[in-house]
Design a protein around this motif. Structure first.
Motif, PDB file in Angstrom:
ATOM      1  N   UNK A  57     108.362 100.248 -57.326  1.00  0.00           N
ATOM      2  CA  UNK A  57     107.994 100.287 -55.906  1.00  0.00           C
ATOM      3  C   UNK A  57     108.865  99.302 -55.126  1.00  0.00           C
ATOM      4  N   UNK A  58     109.387  99.774 -54.013  1.00  0.00           N
ATOM      5  CA  UNK A  58     110.226  98.964 -53.133  1.00  0.00           C
ATOM      6  C   UNK A  58     109.479  98.799 -51.809  1.00  0.00           C
ATOM      7  N   UNK A  59     109.383  97.564 -51.325  1.00  0.00           N
ATOM      8  CA  UNK A  59     108.752  97.295 -50.039  1.00  0.00           C
ATOM      9  C   UNK A  59     109.626  96.285 -49.301  1.00  0.00           C
ATOM     10  N   UNK A  60     110.169  96.716 -48.165  1.00  0.00           N
ATOM     11  CA  UNK A  60     111.021  95.844 -47.361  1.00  0.00           C
ATOM     12  C   UNK A  60     110.378  95.687 -45.986  1.00  0.00           C
ATOM     13  N   UNK A  61     110.098  94.462 -45.609  1.00  0.00           N
ATOM     14  CA  UNK A  61     109.591  94.178 -44.270  1.00  0.00           C
ATOM     15  C   UNK A  61     110.779  93.722 -43.430  1.00  0.00           C
ATOM     16  N   UNK A  62     110.978  94.410 -42.295  1.00  0.00           N
ATOM     17  CA  UNK A  62     112.116  94.074 -41.436  1.00  0.00           C
ATOM     18  C   UNK A  62     111.732  94.250 -39.977  1.00  0.00           C
ATOM     19  N   UNK A  63     112.476  93.600 -39.116  1.00  0.00           N
ATOM     20  CA  UNK A  63     112.307  93.741 -37.672  1.00  0.00           C
ATOM     21  C   UNK A  63     113.533  94.460 -37.118  1.00  0.00           C
ATOM     22  N   UNK A  64     113.285  95.445 -36.253  1.00  0.00           N
ATOM     23  CA  UNK A  64     114.385  96.206 -35.666  1.00  0.00           C
ATOM     24  C   UNK A  64     114.894  95.525 -34.403  1.00  0.00           C
ATOM     25  N   UNK A  65     116.222  95.527 -34.251  1.00  0.00           N
ATOM     26  CA  UNK A  65     116.850  94.975 -33.051  1.00  0.00           C
ATOM     27  C   UNK A  65     117.250  96.081 -32.073  1.00  0.00           C
ATOM     28  N   UNK A  66     116.966  97.347 -32.453  1.00  0.00           N
ATOM     29  CA  UNK A  66     117.407  98.492 -31.656  1.00  0.00           C
ATOM     30  C   UNK A  66     116.319  99.568 -31.614  1.00  0.00           C
ATOM     31  N   UNK A  67     116.542 100.566 -30.760  1.00  0.00           N
ATOM     32  CA  UNK A  67     115.729 101.778 -30.728  1.00  0.00           C
ATOM     33  C   UNK A  67     116.467 102.814 -31.584  1.00  0.00           C
ATOM     34  N   UNK A  68     115.707 103.625 -32.336  1.00  0.00           N
ATOM     35  CA  UNK A  68     116.337 104.674 -33.139  1.00  0.00           C
ATOM     36  C   UNK A  68     115.331 105.797 -33.369  1.00  0.00           C
ATOM     37  N   UNK A  69     115.816 107.015 -33.289  1.00  0.00           N
ATOM     38  CA  UNK A  69     114.939 108.167 -33.523  1.00  0.00           C
ATOM     39  C   UNK A  69     114.609 108.334 -35.007  1.00  0.00           C
ATOM     40  N   UNK A  70     115.496 107.846 -35.867  1.00  0.00           N
ATOM     41  CA  UNK A  70     115.283 108.033 -37.293  1.00  0.00           C
ATOM     42  C   UNK A  70     116.015 106.993 -38.110  1.00  0.00           C
ATOM     43  N   UNK A  71     115.912 107.149 -39.426  1.00  0.00           N
ATOM     44  CA  UNK A  71     116.610 106.244 -40.341  1.00  0.00           C
ATOM     45  C   UNK A  71     116.798 106.949 -41.674  1.00  0.00           C
ATOM     46  N   UNK A  72     117.812 106.504 -42.397  1.00  0.00           N
ATOM     47  CA  UNK A  72     118.127 107.119 -43.682  1.00  0.00           C
ATOM     48  C   UNK A  72     118.523 106.034 -44.669  1.00  0.00           C
ATOM     49  N   UNK A  73     117.993 106.127 -45.885  1.00  0.00           N
ATOM     50  CA  UNK A  73     118.297 105.155 -46.932  1.00  0.00           C
ATOM     51  C   UNK A  73     119.455 105.641 -47.792  1.00  0.00           C
ATOM     52  N   UNK A  74     120.268 104.668 -48.220  1.00  0.00           N
ATOM     53  CA  UNK A  74     121.338 104.920 -49.187  1.00  0.00           C
ATOM     54  C   UNK A  74     121.237 103.800 -50.223  1.00  0.00           C
ATOM     55  N   UNK A  75     121.230 104.212 -51.492  1.00  0.00           N
ATOM     56  CA  UNK A  75     121.082 103.245 -52.575  1.00  0.00           C
ATOM     57  C   UNK A  75     122.274 103.397 -53.516  1.00  0.00           C
ATOM     58  N   UNK A  76     122.770 102.231 -53.981  1.00  0.00           N
ATOM     59  CA  UNK A  76     123.934 102.221 -54.857  1.00  0.00           C
ATOM     60  C   UNK A  76     123.700 101.284 -56.028  1.00  0.00           C
ATOM     61  N   UNK A  77     124.344 101.606 -57.134  1.00  0.00           N
ATOM     62  CA  UNK A  77     124.502 100.668 -58.221  1.00  0.00           C
ATOM     63  C   UNK A  77     125.910 100.118 -58.085  1.00  0.00           C
ATOM     64  N   UNK A  78     126.040  98.816 -57.912  1.00  0.00           N
ATOM     65  CA  UNK A  78     127.355  98.210 -57.698  1.00  0.00           C
ATOM     66  C   UNK A  78     127.842  97.596 -59.009  1.00  0.00           C
ATOM     67  N   UNK A  79     128.976  98.106 -59.478  1.00  0.00           N
ATOM     68  CA  UNK A  79     129.591  97.576 -60.694  1.00  0.00           C
ATOM     69  C   UNK A  79     131.058  97.312 -60.418  1.00  0.00           C
ATOM     70  N   UNK A  80     131.508  96.100 -60.721  1.00  0.00           N
ATOM     71  CA  UNK A  80     132.900  95.708 -60.490  1.00  0.00           C
ATOM     72  C   UNK A  80     133.326  96.010 -59.056  1.00  0.00           C
ATOM     73  N   UNK A  81     132.437  95.734 -58.095  1.00  0.00           N
ATOM     74  CA  UNK A  81     132.674  95.914 -56.662  1.00  0.00           C
ATOM     75  C   UNK A  81     132.872  97.373 -56.267  1.00  0.00           C
ATOM     76  N   UNK A  82     132.379  98.310 -57.103  1.00  0.00           N
ATOM     77  CA  UNK A  82     132.427  99.735 -56.783  1.00  0.00           C
ATOM     78  C   UNK A  82     130.990 100.215 -56.607  1.00  0.00           C
ATOM     79  N   UNK A  83     130.699 100.893 -55.464  1.00  0.00           N
ATOM     80  CA  UNK A  83     129.361 101.414 -55.188  1.00  0.00           C
ATOM     81  C   UNK A  83     129.224 102.824 -55.756  1.00  0.00           C
TER      82      UNK A  83
END
Length: 150
Positions: A57-83
């Motif tokens: 389970x992932x839970x991130x609490x954040x405050x937005x500095x902008x207005x936005x109609x939507x949002x999209x997540x992108x997740x990477x495994x970073x190895x040797x500085x390659x995503x």
């Protein structure tokens, strides 16, 4: 004489607190938002041990500095500085605990799952998690070290 339950209660309380501690993370470019807290559960110590065939389970609490109609997540495994893209079940932030449209100055709790597939290699890497707004700008970006294990 009955042994005191106090040491046991203190130990259990400490263990429960350790499980609920926010993670130490690296902010990797949050522009349109500011991260207040990142939790990965279960992950009582770092690097997080991610067991194959388990979902976290992932839970991130954040405050937005902008207005936005939507949002999209992108997740990477970073190895040797390659995503390397890491698929998640629900990339739409508006279906992951965030009430859209996103409003400037409001705090949000982003909730998602990180499934660790059985076929993943046993390896140490960095998980990089981004959430972008409808202009493809970074609401948040954080990194944590993990170790995938059997």
């Amino acid at each position: 004489m009955v042994p005191s339950a106090l040491p046991l209660l203190l130990a259990l309380g400490a263990a429960a607190t350790a499980l609920a501690e926010p993670l130490r993370f690296v902010d990797c470019g949050s522009i349109d938002g500011s991260i207040q807290e990142v939790n990965v559960s279960p992950c009582p110590t770092q690097p997080c041990l991610l067991h194959k065939g388990t979902s976290y389970s992932i839970n991130v609490t954040f405050a937005s500095k902008i207005e936005s109609q939507g949002s999209k997540a992108r997740v990477y495994g970073e190895m040797l500085h390659v995503d390397i893209p890491f698929p998640i079940p629900e990339p739409d932030g508006c279906k992951s605990g965030i009430q859209c449209p996103i409003q400037k100055g409001h705090s949000y709790s982003y909730l998602n799952k990180l499934p660790v597939k059985s076929e993943y290699p046993s390896i140490k890497l960095i998980v990089k998690w981004e959430l972008v707004d409808d202009q493809d700008q970074m609401l948040f970006c954080w990194k944590i070290p993990v170790q995938i294990t059997s």
